[in-house]
Structures are given as C-alpha cells and as structure tokens.
Scaffold this motif. Sequence first.
Motif, PDB file in Angstrom:
ATOM      1  N   ARG A  57       1.415   1.764 -11.272  1.00 52.73           N
ATOM      2  CA  ARG A  57       1.025   0.801 -12.309  1.00 52.73           C
ATOM      3  C   ARG A  57       2.250   0.265 -13.037  1.00 52.73           C
ATOM      4  NH1 ARG A  57      -4.430   0.998 -12.812  1.00 52.73           N
ATOM      5  NH2 ARG A  57      -4.144  -0.828 -14.102  1.00 52.73           N
ATOM      6  N   GLN A  58       3.147   1.188 -13.360  1.00 55.49           N
ATOM      7  CA  GLN A  58       4.351   0.814 -14.109  1.00 55.49           C
ATOM      8  C   GLN A  58       5.286  -0.048 -13.248  1.00 55.49           C
ATOM      9  OE1 GLN A  58       6.526   4.206 -15.709  1.00 55.49           O
ATOM     10  NE2 GLN A  58       8.391   2.986 -15.940  1.00 55.49           N
ATOM     11  N   LEU A  59       5.548   0.398 -12.045  1.00 55.64           N
ATOM     12  CA  LEU A  59       6.514  -0.312 -11.187  1.00 55.64           C
ATOM     13  C   LEU A  59       6.026  -1.713 -10.830  1.00 55.64           C
ATOM     14  CD1 LEU A  59       7.499   2.694  -8.911  1.00 55.64           C
ATOM     15  CD2 LEU A  59       9.129   1.308 -10.217  1.00 55.64           C
ATOM     16  N   MET A  60       4.702  -1.849 -10.639  1.00 57.50           N
ATOM     17  CA  MET A  60       4.180  -3.140 -10.197  1.00 57.50           C
ATOM     18  C   MET A  60       3.546  -3.939 -11.337  1.00 57.50           C
ATOM     19  SD  MET A  60       2.820  -2.151  -6.403  1.00 57.50           S
ATOM     20  CE  MET A  60       2.615  -3.882  -5.957  1.00 57.50           C
ATOM     21  N   LYS A  61       3.630  -3.401 -12.552  1.00 58.49           N
ATOM     22  CA  LYS A  61       3.100  -4.080 -13.744  1.00 58.49           C
ATOM     23  C   LYS A  61       1.663  -4.565 -13.524  1.00 58.49           C
ATOM     24  CE  LYS A  61       7.510  -5.503 -15.748  1.00 58.49           C
ATOM     25  NZ  LYS A  61       8.487  -4.873 -14.843  1.00 58.49           N
ATOM     26  N   LEU A  62       0.789  -3.641 -13.191  1.00 59.39           N
ATOM     27  CA  LEU A  62      -0.606  -3.998 -12.890  1.00 59.39           C
ATOM     28  C   LEU A  62      -1.383  -4.250 -14.177  1.00 59.39           C
ATOM     29  CD1 LEU A  62      -1.328  -1.399 -10.055  1.00 59.39           C
ATOM     30  CD2 LEU A  62      -0.423  -3.731  -9.877  1.00 59.39           C
ATOM     31  N   ASP A  63      -2.424  -5.044 -14.052  1.00 62.38           N
ATOM     32  CA  ASP A  63      -3.266  -5.251 -15.235  1.00 62.38           C
ATOM     33  C   ASP A  63      -4.470  -4.306 -15.204  1.00 62.38           C
ATOM     34  OD1 ASP A  63      -5.421  -6.653 -13.859  1.00 62.38           O
ATOM     35  OD2 ASP A  63      -4.049  -8.367 -13.734  1.00 62.38           O
ATOM     36  N   ASP A  64      -5.233  -4.289 -16.292  1.00 62.98           N
ATOM     37  CA  ASP A  64      -6.267  -3.266 -16.471  1.00 62.98           C
ATOM     38  C   ASP A  64      -7.383  -3.305 -15.440  1.00 62.98           C
ATOM     39  OD1 ASP A  64      -4.895  -2.268 -18.583  1.00 62.98           O
ATOM     40  OD2 ASP A  64      -6.091  -3.284 -20.127  1.00 62.98           O
ATOM     41  N   ASP A  65      -7.636  -4.476 -14.875  1.00 62.24           N
ATOM     42  CA  ASP A  65      -8.723  -4.590 -13.897  1.00 62.24           C
ATOM     43  C   ASP A  65      -8.292  -4.108 -12.500  1.00 62.24           C
ATOM     44  OD1 ASP A  65     -11.383  -5.461 -13.121  1.00 62.24           O
ATOM     45  OD2 ASP A  65     -10.383  -7.102 -12.049  1.00 62.24           O
ATOM     46  N   GLN A  66      -6.999  -3.831 -12.328  1.00 65.19           N
ATOM     47  CA  GLN A  66      -6.509  -3.410 -10.999  1.00 65.19           C
ATOM     48  C   GLN A  66      -6.497  -1.888 -10.898  1.00 65.19           C
ATOM     49  OE1 GLN A  66      -2.944  -6.071 -11.355  1.00 65.19           O
ATOM     50  NE2 GLN A  66      -3.466  -6.665  -9.262  1.00 65.19           N
ATOM     51  N   GLU A  67      -7.127  -1.381  -9.838  1.00 60.75           N
ATOM     52  CA  GLU A  67      -7.222   0.057  -9.618  1.00 60.75           C
ATOM     53  C   GLU A  67      -6.254   0.478  -8.530  1.00 60.75           C
ATOM     54  OE1 GLU A  67      -9.254   2.354 -11.041  1.00 60.75           O
ATOM     55  OE2 GLU A  67     -10.349   0.954 -12.338  1.00 60.75           O
ATOM     56  N   VAL A  68      -5.665   1.644  -8.699  1.00 62.42           N
ATOM     57  CA  VAL A  68      -4.758   2.197  -7.691  1.00 62.42           C
ATOM     58  C   VAL A  68      -5.477   3.338  -6.992  1.00 62.42           C
ATOM     59  CG1 VAL A  68      -2.589   3.435  -7.323  1.00 62.42           C
ATOM     60  CG2 VAL A  68      -2.708   1.589  -9.028  1.00 62.42           C
ATOM     61  N   ILE A  69      -5.663   3.213  -5.675  1.00 62.42           N
ATOM     62  CA  ILE A  69      -6.347   4.279  -4.938  1.00 62.42           C
ATOM     63  C   ILE A  69      -5.534   4.665  -3.694  1.00 62.42           C
ATOM     64  CG2 ILE A  69      -8.658   3.660  -5.766  1.00 62.42           C
ATOM     65  CD1 ILE A  69      -9.155   2.251  -3.103  1.00 62.42           C
ATOM     66  N   PHE A  70      -5.782   5.872  -3.216  1.00 63.68           N
ATOM     67  CA  PHE A  70      -5.102   6.373  -2.026  1.00 63.68           C
ATOM     68  C   PHE A  70      -6.133   6.640  -0.933  1.00 63.68           C
ATOM     69  CE2 PHE A  70      -2.472   7.749  -5.667  1.00 63.68           C
ATOM     70  CZ  PHE A  70      -1.362   6.970  -5.389  1.00 63.68           C
ATOM     71  N   VAL A  71      -5.888   6.065   0.232  1.00 61.00           N
ATOM     72  CA  VAL A  71      -6.858   6.157   1.324  1.00 61.00           C
ATOM     73  C   VAL A  71      -6.138   6.627   2.582  1.00 61.00           C
ATOM     74  CG1 VAL A  71      -8.639   4.899   2.598  1.00 61.00           C
ATOM     75  CG2 VAL A  71      -8.047   4.160   0.284  1.00 61.00           C
ATOM     76  N   GLN A  72      -6.792   7.483   3.330  1.00 62.70           N
ATOM     77  CA  GLN A  72      -6.190   7.937   4.592  1.00 62.70           C
ATOM     78  C   GLN A  72      -6.315   6.856   5.662  1.00 62.70           C
ATOM     79  OE1 GLN A  72      -6.741  12.007   5.689  1.00 62.70           O
ATOM     80  NE2 GLN A  72      -7.793  12.488   3.790  1.00 62.70           N
ATOM     81  N   GLY A  73      -5.600   7.035   6.748  1.00 61.91           N
ATOM     82  CA  GLY A  73      -5.731   6.106   7.865  1.00 61.91           C
ATOM     83  C   GLY A  73      -4.689   4.995   7.873  1.00 61.91           C
ATOM     84  N   GLY A  74      -3.734   5.043   6.971  1.00 60.48           N
ATOM     85  CA  GLY A  74      -2.643   4.065   6.998  1.00 60.48           C
ATOM     86  C   GLY A  74      -3.115   2.642   6.765  1.00 60.48           C
TER      87      GLY A  74
END
Length: 359
Positions: A57-74
């Motif tokens: 979030r910090q590095l990419m300066k995301l806004d509040d509506d943007q969610e960061v998720i981690f998904v398997q499978g590349g």
Amino acid sequence: MKVYNFAAGPAMLPVEVMQKAQQEFSAYQDSGSGIMELSHRGKYFKPVIERAVANVRQLMKLDDDQEVIFVQGGASMQFAMIPMNLLNGGTADYVDTGVWSNKAAKEARLFGTVNVAASSRETKYDHIPARSEWKLTPGAAYMHITSNNTIAGTQYQQLPTAPAGVPLIADMSSDIMSRVFDAGKFDLIYAGAQKNLGPSGLALVIIRKSLAERTSDRVPTMLRYSTYIDEGSMFNTPPTFGIYMLALVTDYFIARGGVAALEEVNNAKAAELYDFLDSSSFFKSTVAKADRSRMNVVFRTPTDELDAEFIAEAKNNGLMELKGHRLVGGCRASIYNAMPIEGVRALIEFMKKFETAHK
Ligand SMILES: *Cc1c(COP(=O)(O)O)cnc(C)c1O
C-alpha cells in the motif's frame, strides 16, 4: 568471481533479503521455531502478512478502495481468474503485446468474447501499438494490458488509460514497483512475484472492492476475489513462504527509499546498457526505441552462432542466464530491482571485450 544473475524469472533477490531469510528460516524471533513452522493465524505470522500488505500500500500509494490480496498460482492463474470473475459472457478488450498477453486472452475466451484491440504479433512483438490505433469495444467488461513484455523486451513508457467506465486491468509481473505510476488509475493490477517481489507461485493482486462485487455466484470459493478480500487472503492456508519473502523484499524497497529511488537506479541501468547497444556495431537492440523495456533488455550479436558463444563465454565470466527466451532467441539481460548497477557495468565491460575479440 562475483556472479550476476540476469535470469528473467525466477530472478535475482537482494542478497540482504536472502541472508535475513536464511537466519529466520530456522529461528524466527523468540518463537523457538523456524518461520515456516509457525501457524499462519498465529502471533508471529499475522504481523508478517499485515506488513506485506501495508508495504505494498505504501510503496504503490494505493487508495482506500484498493485491496491487496495474495493468490497462489502465479500470474498465469490470474489469466483465468480475471475473466472467470469479471467477464461473465461479455466482451473484454485485450491489447496483444506479447506471449503473456496472448496467453491471458486465450483464457478469457473460455468465459466470453475477446476483442484484440491491437496487436504487434505480426512484427514479432517488436513494439507496442500506438494508443490511437486501438479498436476498443464501447462498454467493454474491462480492458487488459501487459505493462512490460518480459519476452519481447518492450514496455509502455506511458501507461494507457481506459475509456470512462471501463475497468483497467494490467499484468505488471515484470515491472511492478520498478517505476512510479498512478496505481489509482487501475482497477486490477496483478503480478507473479518471481521477477521483482519474491519467489514463484505467488501472485500479488491489487483489486478495487467494487470490481470484486461483480462475480457471479457460480464461481468456486477459492477462485473468487471476494473470498480473498473478505478473508484477508487466509480463506485457506496461504503460501506463507512467498508472503514472508514478499514482506522482506518490500521492507528492503522501503529502506532503499521506495519506488522513486528504485526507478532512478533502474533508469540509469537501462540507459547505460541501451547506450552501449546503440554505440555498438556488433550488438544491437531488436525492439522499437520508443518502447524499450527497462527491465528486460533484448539484444543480438550478428549471428545465432555468436549469440550462443557470447552467452556461454559470459557464463564463464560470472554473467549468468543471458539466453533469450526460446521463442525469440538471441540474448536477454533481465535487470529487475535487485540487479545492482555494478552488474550492468560488468556486463557492458564484458560485451566490449567480446565485441573487440569477434568483430
Ligand atoms: C513471468 C510472467 C508471467 C507468468 O508468471 P507465472 O507466475 O509463471 O504464471 C505472466 N506475465 C508476465 C508479464 C510475466 O513476465
């Protein structure tokens, strides 16, 4: 001998990061266990995944509506997950700038109609089609681009925008966090981790909450974006090692001064290498000057035989993995965030010697 690894992915990781992971692998903080032995919901791992998200979030300066998720499978799993969640029989625009764009479009055809808005396939993906020539679909379900073409060696210098109301989606696997851009213009960004962010098998996905609400009820739980958003990427046991490494790599990026500082070094690395290629009468860059990638520098010697000899001799000199992708041949130097400028300079010095010896 100092070794520099120019592999396209899995690629170099910062040495400091690998050393830290090595220490913590068998003894994490005061837990008495290694980091991979600890519960993903426990008091040690939870702060790791939270830090990974906060760092992104910090590095990419995301806004509040943007969610960061981690998904398997590349990244390849995302090729399917995107249309499975968002296409639903509609039409999506894909800009075909390379092998990966093409693979993404192929999966989308399983879920709806793909309009190839523009393609540089006929010229072996040596450039990115001009935005003015794209044939977009009014009211498309989304528009998909590949920001950096890892195999062909091209990159959007200016990231495009989508028509009003059309969600903009980008595969940024090979240039994420390598340059400053306005992430707020994107509705979904995804990246396989193994180029700039960590180990393979993990995808970082940044998605707007509102977009994830579109998914039909018929999409399986594990393949729905909303599951990852609602469960903090922990509906099931997440890929803890990949997430842990991504947290360390992004810690390192922040300590280095963030994306703007990384970009400055990346620009300098690419400029030195392309300047050399342009000054050489032996080596040459094979892609349109205006679209050259700052991450994957694709080049050739005068013949296939000399390409092979160059790659082999470079290896003997500690300059590894310079072979071009099997689909394009030639040579490729991948110079992601973790590649220091000294590595690029060592490569240029070797290229000069090779040129003198073989001209
Ligand atoms: C490497 C790469 C992929 C594939 O990533 P996987 O994690 O192997 O699925 C997709 N798109 C781009 C642009 C890539 O560079």
